[in-house]
Scaffold this motif. Structure first.
Motif, PDB file in Angstrom:
ATOM      1  N   UNK A 250      24.381  67.621  42.579  1.00  0.00           N
ATOM      2  CA  UNK A 250      23.449  66.557  42.202  1.00  0.00           C
ATOM      3  C   UNK A 250      22.139  67.149  41.690  1.00  0.00           C
ATOM      4  N   UNK A 251      21.619  68.148  42.398  1.00  0.00           N
ATOM      5  CA  UNK A 251      20.369  68.784  41.959  1.00  0.00           C
ATOM      6  C   UNK A 251      20.548  69.420  40.579  1.00  0.00           C
ATOM      7  N   UNK A 252      21.710  70.043  40.336  1.00  0.00           N
ATOM      8  CA  UNK A 252      21.990  70.628  39.030  1.00  0.00           C
ATOM      9  C   UNK A 252      22.013  69.551  37.945  1.00  0.00           C
ATOM     10  N   UNK A 253      22.615  68.412  38.276  1.00  0.00           N
ATOM     11  CA  UNK A 253      22.693  67.309  37.311  1.00  0.00           C
ATOM     12  C   UNK A 253      21.303  66.769  36.996  1.00  0.00           C
TER      13      UNK A 253
ATOM     14  N   UNK B 240      27.681  61.607  41.627  1.00  0.00           N
ATOM     15  CA  UNK B 240      27.497  62.755  42.520  1.00  0.00           C
ATOM     16  C   UNK B 240      26.717  62.360  43.768  1.00  0.00           C
ATOM     17  N   UNK B 241      25.719  61.490  43.590  1.00  0.00           N
ATOM     18  CA  UNK B 241      24.964  60.970  44.731  1.00  0.00           C
ATOM     19  C   UNK B 241      25.875  60.145  45.644  1.00  0.00           C
ATOM     20  N   UNK B 242      26.755  59.343  45.034  1.00  0.00           N
ATOM     21  CA  UNK B 242      27.704  58.542  45.803  1.00  0.00           C
ATOM     22  C   UNK B 242      28.616  59.450  46.624  1.00  0.00           C
ATOM     23  N   UNK B 243      29.148  60.499  45.998  1.00  0.00           N
ATOM     24  CA  UNK B 243      30.044  61.423  46.703  1.00  0.00           C
ATOM     25  C   UNK B 243      29.310  62.168  47.825  1.00  0.00           C
ATOM     26  N   UNK B 244      28.068  62.595  47.556  1.00  0.00           N
ATOM     27  CA  UNK B 244      27.280  63.270  48.593  1.00  0.00           C
ATOM     28  C   UNK B 244      27.059  62.340  49.784  1.00  0.00           C
ATOM     29  N   UNK B 245      26.758  61.076  49.495  1.00  0.00           N
ATOM     30  CA  UNK B 245      26.571  60.088  50.564  1.00  0.00           C
ATOM     31  C   UNK B 245      27.848  59.940  51.393  1.00  0.00           C
TER      32      UNK B 245
ATOM     33  N   UNK C 118      33.711  70.413  57.830  1.00  0.00           N
ATOM     34  CA  UNK C 118      34.183  70.237  56.457  1.00  0.00           C
ATOM     35  C   UNK C 118      33.349  69.192  55.728  1.00  0.00           C
ATOM     36  N   UNK C 119      33.048  68.088  56.413  1.00  0.00           N
ATOM     37  CA  UNK C 119      32.233  67.032  55.814  1.00  0.00           C
ATOM     38  C   UNK C 119      30.843  67.558  55.473  1.00  0.00           C
ATOM     39  N   UNK C 120      30.275  68.378  56.360  1.00  0.00           N
ATOM     40  CA  UNK C 120      28.951  68.964  56.098  1.00  0.00           C
ATOM     41  C   UNK C 120      28.987  69.891  54.885  1.00  0.00           C
ATOM     42  N   UNK C 121      30.067  70.641  54.743  1.00  0.00           N
ATOM     43  CA  UNK C 121      30.211  71.535  53.590  1.00  0.00           C
ATOM     44  C   UNK C 121      30.280  70.735  52.289  1.00  0.00           C
ATOM     45  N   UNK C 122      31.023  69.636  52.314  1.00  0.00           N
ATOM     46  CA  UNK C 122      31.098  68.776  51.130  1.00  0.00           C
ATOM     47  C   UNK C 122      29.739  68.159  50.823  1.00  0.00           C
ATOM     48  N   UNK C 123      29.012  67.768  51.865  1.00  0.00           N
ATOM     49  CA  UNK C 123      27.681  67.194  51.674  1.00  0.00           C
ATOM     50  C   UNK C 123      26.777  68.194  50.964  1.00  0.00           C
ATOM     51  N   UNK C 124      26.800  69.445  51.440  1.00  0.00           N
ATOM     52  CA  UNK C 124      25.969  70.488  50.819  1.00  0.00           C
ATOM     53  C   UNK C 124      26.402  70.739  49.376  1.00  0.00           C
TER      54      UNK C 124
END
Length: 265
Positions: free
Chosen positions: A180-183, A144-149, A168-174
Motif C-alpha cells: 500500500x505504501x508503495x502504491x 490493497x488497503x482492503x486486503x491489509x484490513x 501468518x495474518x500478521x505477516x500478510x498485514x505487514x
C-alpha cells in the motif's frame, strides 16, 4: 451485441449488492442487545439489498441501456444510504456513545466499500468503462488497503491460541501495508509513473501477494466451516473476505489486459 456498460453495471451490482447485504448483517450481529434501533436499521438494509438482488434477476446483458442506467441510479441511492448509516455508526463509536463488537476500522472499511460501489455506478452512468493509467494506481490503493484490513481483522478475530495462523495474518498485514505504501508513493509520482513497464511490474507484484492471501483466506474459510480452528470469525465473513480477494484478482487481470492492448498500438 451486448452493451459493455450494461454488462459491467450488472456485474458490479451483482457482486457489491451481496457485499452490502452482508455488511448489514455483520453490523447487526456486532451490536449489543440494548442497541435495538441500530439492529432494526441494519435489518432494513438487509431487506433493501435483497430487493435489489431480486430486481437484478430481471435484467440481462441484452437489457436496454436506459433501463439499466435507471437501475444504477436506484442502487446508487441504496449504496449512498448504507454509506451514511455506516458513517453514523462510526461516529457514535468514536465518540463512545455506543460500544459494539464492531471494530471502528471495520466500520470505516465497510463504509469505504460502499463509497466505492456508489462511485462505480456513477462512473458507469457517465459512460466511463475502460481502465485508465491513473485508475490502475487508484484502484490498487483502494484494494490493497482492503486486503491489509482483512489481514488485521483475521489476526484479531482468531483465538490467541491459534498462534501459527495469527502470525501468518500478521505477516500478510505487514506485506500489504508495504504494498500500500508503495502504491501511495507511485500515486504521488503521477503522471510520470504511468508508464507501461512500471504499471506492469506494479500489477505483477500485487498479484503475487493477493494470490497468496486469497489462498490463505480459502484455507481459513475451510477450517472455520469445519470447526477445526478456534475463532470469532463468522463462516460467512470468511467467505466474504475470500470473494473480495478474488474480485481484486479479476480487476488486476482487467488492467493487465488493457495495458497489453494499449501496447499494441
Amino acid at each position: 451485441m451486448a452493451n459493455p456498460i450494461v454488462a459491467r453495471s450488472l456485474d458490479e451490482i451483482e457482486f457489491w449488492s451481496r457485499i452490502m447485504k452482508e455488511h448489514a448483517l455483520f453490523l447487526s450481529l456486532g451490536f449489543t442487545y440494548e442497541q435495538k434501533q441500530l439492529i432494526i436499521e441494519s435489518k432494513q438494509f438487509i431487506s433493501l439489498f435483497e430487493r435489489i438482488e431480486e430486481k437484478l434477476t430481471k435484467f440481462t446483458v441484452n437489457s436496454e441501456l436506459r433501463q439499466v442506467q435507471a437501475f444504477n441510479t436506484e442502487v446508487y441511492q441504496a449504496a449512498a444510504s448504507i454509506w451514511s448509516f455506516k458513517r453514523k455508526v462510526l461516529d457514535l463509536t468514536l465518540r463512545c456513545e455506543i460500544r459494539t463488537n464492531n471494530f471502528p476500522l471495520l466500520v470505516d472499511h465497510i463504509s469505504r466499500e460502499a463509497a466505492y460501489f456508489a462511485n462505480r455506478l456513477k462512473e458507469l452512468n457517465e459512460g466511463k468503462l475502460a481502465p485508465t493509467p491513473d485508475a490502475v494506481i487508484e484502484e490498487n490503493v483502494f484494494f490493497l488497503k482492503i486486503m491489509a484490513d482483512h489481514a488485521k481483522f483475521i489476526g484479531h478475530l482468531l483465538d490467541p491460541s491459534e498462534r501459527k495462523l495469527v502470525d501468518q495474518a500478521k505477516e500478510f498485514s505487514h506485506d500489504f501495508d508495504q504494498l500500500l505504501f508503495q502504491a501511495i508513493d507511485l500515486d504521488s509520482m503521477r503522471p510520470q509513473s504511468e508508464t507501461k513497464p512500471i504499471l506492469s511490474q506494479f500489477l505483477d507484484q500485487n498479484k503475487v501477494s493477493v494470490v497468496s492471501l486469497r489462498d490463505f483466506k480459502k484455507t481459513a474459510r475451510e477450517l472455520i466451516e469445519a470447526c477445526r480452528i478456534k475463532s470469532n470469525i463468522h463462516p460467512l465473513l470468511a467467505d466474504h473476505t475470500f470473494r473480495e480477494a478474488e474480485r481484486f484478482l479479476e480487476i488486476i487481470d482487467l488492467f493487465e489486459a488493457d495495458l497489453n492492448k494499449r501496447a499494441q498500438f
